[in-house]
Write a protein that holds these residues in place. Structure first.
Motif, PDB file in Angstrom:
ATOM      1  N   THR A  21       0.835  -1.196   0.000  1.00 23.79           N
ATOM      2  CA  THR A  21       0.000   0.000   0.000  1.00 23.79           C
ATOM      3  C   THR A  21       0.867   1.243   0.000  1.00 23.79           C
ATOM      4  O   THR A  21       2.068   1.189   0.268  1.00 23.79           O
ATOM      5  N   ASP A  22       0.251   2.351  -0.272  1.00 24.37           N
ATOM      6  CA  ASP A  22       0.911   3.653  -0.222  1.00 24.37           C
ATOM      7  C   ASP A  22       0.392   4.382   1.011  1.00 24.37           C
ATOM      8  O   ASP A  22      -0.635   4.006   1.577  1.00 24.37           O
ATOM      9  N   GLN A  23       1.063   5.394   1.409  1.00 26.33           N
ATOM     10  CA  GLN A  23       0.594   6.223   2.526  1.00 26.33           C
ATOM     11  C   GLN A  23      -0.456   7.219   2.038  1.00 26.33           C
ATOM     12  O   GLN A  23      -1.386   7.545   2.754  1.00 26.33           O
ATOM     13  N   GLY A  30      -2.871   6.124   4.504  1.00 23.63           N
ATOM     14  CA  GLY A  30      -2.375   4.766   4.694  1.00 23.63           C
ATOM     15  C   GLY A  30      -2.441   4.351   6.151  1.00 23.63           C
ATOM     16  O   GLY A  30      -2.780   3.210   6.472  1.00 23.63           O
ATOM     17  N   VAL A  48       4.650  -0.918   2.924  1.00 24.67           N
ATOM     18  CA  VAL A  48       4.251   0.434   2.517  1.00 24.67           C
ATOM     19  C   VAL A  48       5.272   0.875   1.474  1.00 24.67           C
ATOM     20  O   VAL A  48       6.478   0.871   1.727  1.00 24.67           O
ATOM     21  N   TYR A  49       4.777   1.232   0.311  1.00 27.68           N
ATOM     22  CA  TYR A  49       5.597   1.674  -0.816  1.00 27.68           C
ATOM     23  C   TYR A  49       5.257   3.136  -1.034  1.00 27.68           C
ATOM     24  O   TYR A  49       4.198   3.464  -1.569  1.00 27.68           O
ATOM     25  N   ALA A  50       6.115   4.036  -0.568  1.00 30.69           N
ATOM     26  CA  ALA A  50       5.767   5.453  -0.509  1.00 30.69           C
ATOM     27  C   ALA A  50       6.834   6.329  -1.149  1.00 30.69           C
ATOM     28  O   ALA A  50       8.019   6.013  -1.121  1.00 30.69           O
ATOM     29  N   HIS A  71      10.873   3.011  -0.117  1.00 31.06           N
ATOM     30  CA  HIS A  71      10.685   4.308  -0.768  1.00 31.06           C
ATOM     31  C   HIS A  71      10.690   4.107  -2.282  1.00 31.06           C
ATOM     32  O   HIS A  71      11.461   3.316  -2.813  1.00 31.06           O
ATOM     33  N   LYS A  72       9.821   4.822  -2.953  1.00 28.15           N
ATOM     34  CA  LYS A  72       9.693   4.676  -4.403  1.00 28.15           C
ATOM     35  C   LYS A  72      10.969   5.049  -5.136  1.00 28.15           C
ATOM     36  O   LYS A  72      11.172   4.646  -6.274  1.00 28.15           O
TER      37      LYS A  72
END
Length: 102
Positions: A21-23, A30, A48-50, A71-72
């Motif tokens: 998920t993203d924040q 998120g 979490v992929y943010a 982190h993206k």
């Protein structure tokens, strides 16, 4: 949409071993979304992929049981490695050849 994703997960919680998920999401943050799924009893793994995440937010997400924050700006391989590690899979995946491939 965070509310739609929460509704889907709550209606089929056993269908998911891992959630990415993203924040930043429409309708819910998120963090709000993660509180909802954890309160429902979901015990699967979470990544979490943010794009960016302050350390204070990262700490709160870890308290909610997030196993990895990626982190993206990191390589896609970092995300793939985390997925394989959390699912206990090799690059070929598990069962029936439907696992992730590099």
């Amino acid at each position: 949409n965070g509310l739609e994703a929460l509704t889907e997960l709550l209606s089929h919680p056993a269908s998911y071993d891992l959630i990415i998920t993203d924040q930043a999401m429409p309708s819910l943050t998120g963090e709000e979304w993660l509180k909802g799924i954890r309160e429902s009893g979901f015990s699967g793994k979470i990544i979490v992929y943010a794009a960016s995440l302050p350390e204070s937010a990262a700490g709160r997400l870890r308290e909610l049981g997030v196993e990895r924050i990626i982190h993206k700006s990191e390589s896609l391989q970092s995300l793939l490695d985390a997925i394989h590690e959390l699912l206990g899979e090799t690059a070929g995946g598990k069962g029936g050849g439907h696992g992730l491939e590099n």
